[in-house]
Design a protein around this motif. Structure first.
Motif, short mmCIF file in Angstrom:
data_model
loop_
_atom_site.label_atom_id
_atom_site.label_comp_id
_atom_site.label_asym_id
_atom_site.label_seq_id
_atom_site.Cartn_x
_atom_site.Cartn_y
_atom_site.Cartn_z
N ILE A 26 0.84 -1.20 0.00
CA ILE A 26 0.00 0.00 0.00
C ILE A 26 0.88 1.25 0.00
N LEU A 27 1.89 1.28 0.86
CA LEU A 27 2.80 2.43 0.91
C LEU A 27 3.53 2.63 -0.42
N MET A 28 3.96 1.54 -1.06
CA MET A 28 4.63 1.64 -2.36
C MET A 28 3.68 2.23 -3.40
N ASN A 29 2.43 1.80 -3.36
CA ASN A 29 1.45 2.31 -4.31
C ASN A 29 1.09 3.77 -4.05
N LEU A 30 1.11 4.19 -2.80
CA LEU A 30 0.92 5.60 -2.49
C LEU A 30 2.08 6.42 -3.04
N LYS A 31 3.30 5.92 -2.85
CA LYS A 31 4.49 6.63 -3.34
C LYS A 31 4.48 6.76 -4.85
N ARG A 32 3.99 5.73 -5.53
CA ARG A 32 3.96 5.74 -7.01
C ARG A 32 2.69 6.36 -7.56
N ASN A 33 1.86 6.92 -6.68
CA ASN A 33 0.59 7.57 -7.06
C ASN A 33 -0.40 6.62 -7.73
N LEU A 34 -0.29 5.33 -7.42
CA LEU A 34 -1.27 4.37 -7.91
C LEU A 34 -2.48 4.35 -6.98
N LEU A 35 -2.26 4.78 -5.74
CA LEU A 35 -3.33 5.00 -4.76
C LEU A 35 -3.16 6.43 -4.26
N GLN A 36 -4.25 7.03 -3.84
CA GLN A 36 -4.22 8.39 -3.31
C GLN A 36 -4.43 8.35 -1.81
N GLY A 37 -3.71 9.19 -1.09
CA GLY A 37 -3.87 9.25 0.35
C GLY A 37 -3.18 10.46 0.92
N GLN A 38 -3.12 10.51 2.24
CA GLN A 38 -2.44 11.61 2.90
C GLN A 38 -1.95 11.16 4.27
N GLU A 39 -0.95 11.88 4.75
CA GLU A 39 -0.39 11.60 6.06
C GLU A 39 -1.07 12.50 7.08
N ILE A 40 -1.57 11.90 8.15
CA ILE A 40 -2.22 12.64 9.22
C ILE A 40 -1.55 12.25 10.53
N ASP A 41 -0.98 13.21 11.20
CA ASP A 41 -0.30 12.98 12.48
C ASP A 41 0.72 11.84 12.40
N GLY A 42 1.47 11.78 11.31
CA GLY A 42 2.51 10.78 11.16
C GLY A 42 2.06 9.41 10.70
N HIS A 43 0.76 9.27 10.36
CA HIS A 43 0.23 7.98 9.91
C HIS A 43 -0.43 8.16 8.56
N TRP A 44 -0.13 7.26 7.63
CA TRP A 44 -0.70 7.35 6.29
C TRP A 44 -2.11 6.78 6.25
N HIS A 45 -2.95 7.42 5.45
CA HIS A 45 -4.34 7.01 5.22
C HIS A 45 -4.58 7.00 3.72
N VAL A 46 -5.46 6.13 3.28
CA VAL A 46 -5.75 5.95 1.85
C VAL A 46 -7.18 6.39 1.56
N SER A 47 -7.35 7.05 0.45
CA SER A 47 -8.68 7.49 0.02
C SER A 47 -9.54 6.29 -0.35
N LYS A 48 -10.77 6.26 0.17
CA LYS A 48 -11.72 5.20 -0.18
C LYS A 48 -12.02 5.21 -1.68
N ALA A 49 -12.10 6.40 -2.26
CA ALA A 49 -12.37 6.51 -3.70
C ALA A 49 -11.23 5.89 -4.50
N SER A 50 -10.01 6.06 -4.04
CA SER A 50 -8.85 5.48 -4.70
C SER A 50 -8.91 3.95 -4.66
N LEU A 51 -9.34 3.41 -3.51
CA LEU A 51 -9.48 1.96 -3.38
C LEU A 51 -10.62 1.44 -4.26
N ALA A 52 -11.73 2.17 -4.30
CA ALA A 52 -12.88 1.76 -5.09
C ALA A 52 -12.56 1.75 -6.58
N ALA A 53 -11.62 2.58 -7.00
CA ALA A 53 -11.25 2.64 -8.41
C ALA A 53 -10.65 1.33 -8.91
N HIS A 54 -10.22 0.47 -7.98
CA HIS A 54 -9.63 -0.81 -8.37
C HIS A 54 -10.68 -1.89 -8.62
#
Length: 78
Positions: A26-54
Motif C-alpha cells: 500500500i505504501l509503495m502504491n501511495l508513493k507511485r501515485n497508484l493510490l491516493q492518500g495523505q499523512e495525518i499525524d505521522g500515519h498514512w491514510h488511503v482514500s476510499k475513492a482510490s481503493l474503489a477505483a480498483h
C-alpha cells in the motif's frame, strides 16, 4: 471498520486488508501515485475513492502495475 478522522480515508492497515495485500505494498502504491492518500499525524491514510477505483479484482489491480516495470523488484521476475 474504523475509519480515520477524515471520512473518506482508511488506514493503510485497513486498505491492505481490503485489497488482500500488505501495508508495504500500500505504501509503495501511495508513493507511485497508484493510490491516493495523505499523512495525518505521522500515519498514512488511503482514500476510499482510490481503493474503489480498483473494482472487484483489487489485489491484481494494485499488484499488476508494479510488475510491469522492469525495475520493480516486487514480483521476483525482473
Amino acid at each position: 471498520m474504523q475509519t480515520s478522522p477524515e471520512n473518506d480515508l482508511v488506514t493503510i492497515e485497513e486498505a491492505a486488508a481490503m485489497l488482500g495485500t500488505t501495508t508495504v505494498n500500500i505504501l509503495m502504491n501511495l508513493k507511485r501515485n497508484l493510490l491516493q492518500g495523505q499523512e495525518i499525524d505521522g500515519h498514512w491514510h488511503v482514500s476510499k475513492a482510490s481503493l474503489a477505483a480498483h473494482g472487484g479484482d483489487t489485489k491484481a489491480a494494485v499488484s499488476k502495475p508494479l510488475c510491469q516495470r522492469s525495475t520493480c523488484g516486487s514480483c521476483g521476475q525482473h
